[in-house]
Design a protein around this motif. Structure first.
Motif, PDB file in Angstrom:
ATOM      1  N   GLN A  71      18.115 -27.627  18.326  1.00 23.70           N
ATOM      2  CA  GLN A  71      18.435 -26.312  18.882  1.00 23.70           C
ATOM      3  C   GLN A  71      18.052 -26.187  20.354  1.00 23.70           C
ATOM      4  O   GLN A  71      17.873 -25.092  20.849  1.00 23.70           O
ATOM      5  N   GLY A  72      17.876 -27.298  21.064  1.00 24.98           N
ATOM      6  CA  GLY A  72      17.452 -27.218  22.457  1.00 24.98           C
ATOM      7  C   GLY A  72      16.032 -26.724  22.600  1.00 24.98           C
ATOM      8  O   GLY A  72      15.603 -26.360  23.683  1.00 24.98           O
ATOM      9  N   VAL A  73      15.279 -26.730  21.494  1.00 25.14           N
ATOM     10  CA  VAL A  73      13.912 -26.216  21.469  1.00 25.14           C
ATOM     11  C   VAL A  73      12.891 -27.345  21.366  1.00 25.14           C
ATOM     12  O   VAL A  73      11.811 -27.265  21.920  1.00 25.14           O
ATOM     13  N   CYS A  74      13.251 -28.396  20.651  1.00 24.82           N
ATOM     14  CA  CYS A  74      12.342 -29.528  20.471  1.00 24.82           C
ATOM     15  C   CYS A  74      13.156 -30.783  20.171  1.00 24.82           C
ATOM     16  O   CYS A  74      14.390 -30.742  20.164  1.00 24.82           O
ATOM     17  N   VAL A  75      12.452 -31.880  19.927  1.00 23.15           N
ATOM     18  CA  VAL A  75      13.085 -33.162  19.675  1.00 23.15           C
ATOM     19  C   VAL A  75      12.585 -33.708  18.337  1.00 23.15           C
ATOM     20  O   VAL A  75      11.385 -33.720  18.081  1.00 23.15           O
ATOM     21  N   LEU A  76      13.527 -34.143  17.506  1.00 20.48           N
ATOM     22  CA  LEU A  76      13.208 -34.848  16.272  1.00 20.48           C
ATOM     23  C   LEU A  76      13.324 -36.337  16.578  1.00 20.48           C
ATOM     24  O   LEU A  76      14.379 -36.804  17.020  1.00 20.48           O
ATOM     25  N   ILE A  77      12.236 -37.062  16.379  1.00 16.99           N
ATOM     26  CA  ILE A  77      12.211 -38.499  16.628  1.00 16.99           C
ATOM     27  C   ILE A  77      12.091 -39.192  15.271  1.00 16.99           C
ATOM     28  O   ILE A  77      11.181 -38.893  14.500  1.00 16.99           O
ATOM     29  N   SER A  78      13.028 -40.096  14.995  1.00 26.50           N
ATOM     30  CA  SER A  78      13.058 -40.806  13.714  1.00 26.50           C
ATOM     31  C   SER A  78      12.932 -42.292  13.973  1.00 26.50           C
ATOM     32  O   SER A  78      13.608 -42.842  14.844  1.00 26.50           O
ATOM     33  N   VAL A  79      12.088 -42.952  13.182  1.00 26.06           N
ATOM     34  CA  VAL A  79      11.843 -44.383  13.332  1.00 26.06           C
ATOM     35  C   VAL A  79      12.200 -45.079  12.026  1.00 26.06           C
ATOM     36  O   VAL A  79      11.826 -44.601  10.946  1.00 26.06           O
ATOM     37  N   THR A  80      12.908 -46.211  12.141  1.00 23.50           N
ATOM     38  CA  THR A  80      13.167 -47.053  10.977  1.00 23.50           C
ATOM     39  C   THR A  80      12.976 -48.509  11.355  1.00 23.50           C
ATOM     40  O   THR A  80      13.292 -48.909  12.473  1.00 23.50           O
ATOM     41  N   LYS A  81      12.460 -49.263  10.408  1.00 22.98           N
ATOM     42  CA  LYS A  81      12.358 -50.707  10.593  1.00 22.98           C
ATOM     43  C   LYS A  81      13.591 -51.409  10.035  1.00 22.98           C
ATOM     44  O   LYS A  81      13.689 -52.620  10.088  1.00 22.98           O
ATOM     45  N   SER A  82      14.535 -50.638   9.519  1.00 22.69           N
ATOM     46  CA  SER A  82      15.757 -51.187   8.932  1.00 22.69           C
ATOM     47  C   SER A  82      16.861 -51.243   9.974  1.00 22.69           C
ATOM     48  O   SER A  82      17.346 -50.213  10.422  1.00 22.69           O
ATOM     49  N   LYS A  83      17.259 -52.439  10.343  1.00 18.80           N
ATOM     50  CA  LYS A  83      18.354 -52.592  11.302  1.00 18.80           C
ATOM     51  C   LYS A  83      19.688 -52.154  10.684  1.00 18.80           C
ATOM     52  O   LYS A  83      20.645 -51.890  11.390  1.00 18.80           O
ATOM     53  N   ASN A  84      19.756 -52.096   9.362  1.00 13.86           N
ATOM     54  CA  ASN A  84      20.979 -51.684   8.674  1.00 13.86           C
ATOM     55  C   ASN A  84      20.984 -50.201   8.338  1.00 13.86           C
ATOM     56  O   ASN A  84      21.883 -49.736   7.657  1.00 13.86           O
ATOM     57  N   GLY A  85      19.999 -49.462   8.821  1.00 13.74           N
ATOM     58  CA  GLY A  85      19.862 -48.073   8.419  1.00 13.74           C
ATOM     59  C   GLY A  85      20.427 -47.049   9.372  1.00 13.74           C
ATOM     60  O   GLY A  85      20.195 -45.855   9.196  1.00 13.74           O
ATOM     61  N   LEU A  86      21.195 -47.468  10.375  1.00 15.30           N
ATOM     62  CA  LEU A  86      21.655 -46.519  11.389  1.00 15.30           C
ATOM     63  C   LEU A  86      22.515 -45.402  10.809  1.00 15.30           C
ATOM     64  O   LEU A  86      22.315 -44.235  11.134  1.00 15.30           O
ATOM     65  N   GLY A  87      23.455 -45.736   9.950  1.00 15.49           N
ATOM     66  CA  GLY A  87      24.339 -44.713   9.399  1.00 15.49           C
ATOM     67  C   GLY A  87      23.575 -43.646   8.634  1.00 15.49           C
ATOM     68  O   GLY A  87      23.756 -42.442   8.855  1.00 15.49           O
ATOM     69  N   ALA A  88      22.703 -44.074   7.737  1.00 17.26           N
ATOM     70  CA  ALA A  88      21.898 -43.120   6.957  1.00 17.26           C
ATOM     71  C   ALA A  88      20.983 -42.328   7.870  1.00 17.26           C
ATOM     72  O   ALA A  88      20.834 -41.108   7.714  1.00 17.26           O
ATOM     73  N   LEU A  89      20.381 -43.003   8.834  1.00 13.83           N
ATOM     74  CA  LEU A  89      19.470 -42.328   9.750  1.00 13.83           C
ATOM     75  C   LEU A  89      20.199 -41.279  10.581  1.00 13.83           C
ATOM     76  O   LEU A  89      19.713 -40.147  10.724  1.00 13.83           O
ATOM     77  N   LEU A  90      21.361 -41.625  11.112  1.00 20.34           N
ATOM     78  CA  LEU A  90      22.147 -40.657  11.885  1.00 20.34           C
ATOM     79  C   LEU A  90      22.497 -39.432  11.051  1.00 20.34           C
ATOM     80  O   LEU A  90      22.345 -38.289  11.495  1.00 20.34           O
ATOM     81  N   SER A  91      22.960 -39.666   9.847  1.00 18.55           N
ATOM     82  CA  SER A  91      23.376 -38.577   8.977  1.00 18.55           C
ATOM     83  C   SER A  91      22.211 -37.667   8.593  1.00 18.55           C
ATOM     84  O   SER A  91      22.287 -36.445   8.725  1.00 18.55           O
ATOM     85  N   TRP A  92      21.126 -38.257   8.111  1.00 15.83           N
ATOM     86  CA  TRP A  92      19.991 -37.453   7.671  1.00 15.83           C
ATOM     87  C   TRP A  92      19.251 -36.802   8.830  1.00 15.83           C
ATOM     88  O   TRP A  92      18.759 -35.672   8.701  1.00 15.83           O
ATOM     89  N   ALA A  93      19.158 -37.478   9.966  1.00 15.27           N
ATOM     90  CA  ALA A  93      18.487 -36.881  11.124  1.00 15.27           C
ATOM     91  C   ALA A  93      19.263 -35.659  11.612  1.00 15.27           C
ATOM     92  O   ALA A  93      18.669 -34.617  11.914  1.00 15.27           O
ATOM     93  N   ARG A  94      20.579 -35.771  11.675  1.00 13.20           N
ATOM     94  CA  ARG A  94      21.393 -34.626  12.093  1.00 13.20           C
ATOM     95  C   ARG A  94      21.217 -33.460  11.124  1.00 13.20           C
ATOM     96  O   ARG A  94      21.009 -32.319  11.529  1.00 13.20           O
TER      97      ARG A  94
END
Length: 135
Positions: free
Chosen positions: A94-117
């Protein structure tokens, strides 16, 4: 500059992050930082040092904002950092803060993008609707 309301209990944000980690198996750490880099909440499965990541994450989002504005392609929503051993995702909330997500899974980008959003949108809707930033 909008900010996370000081009266918002960090435990409320930690509960949101706990839900995020419960729903998204690939996320190893989740952090909420203010736009000026203060750590407000964190949840993690590992032992990541996150205080400096909060500061750097907010700076990186500011850089993303500047770049996308300069190019005239709208507001920056997500910045992705890929490393040899994982990924770090930075989402505006919301332009108010930043959500930072970390994964050690190189194959996890799709899931991470979806769930982080989804998580960023949920946090914004529930806690920051009166702090909306318009471009």
């Amino acid at each position: 500059m909008p900010s996370v309301p000081e009266d918002l209990d960090p435990r409320v944000l930690e509960q949101e992050l706990d839900t995020y980690l419960s729903n998204c198996d690939v996320v190893d750490a989740a952090i909420i930082a203010t736009l000026d880099g203060r750590l407000r909440a964190q949840q993690q499965r590992g032992a990541f040092e996150v205080e400096r990541a909060a500061v750097m994450g907010s700076s990186l989002m500011a850089l993303g904002d500047t770049i996308t504005a300069e190019l005239g392609i709208g507001a920056c929503e997500v910045v992705i950092a890929e490393s040899q051993y994982g990924l770090v995702l930075f989402n505006h909330v919301q332009g108010v803060c930043v959500l930072i997500s970390v994964t050690k899974s190189k194959n996890g980008l799709g899931a991470l993008l979806s769930w982080a959003r989804r998580t960023a949108e949920d946090i914004a809707r529930k806690h920051f609707t009166s702090h909306r930033v318009t471009a």
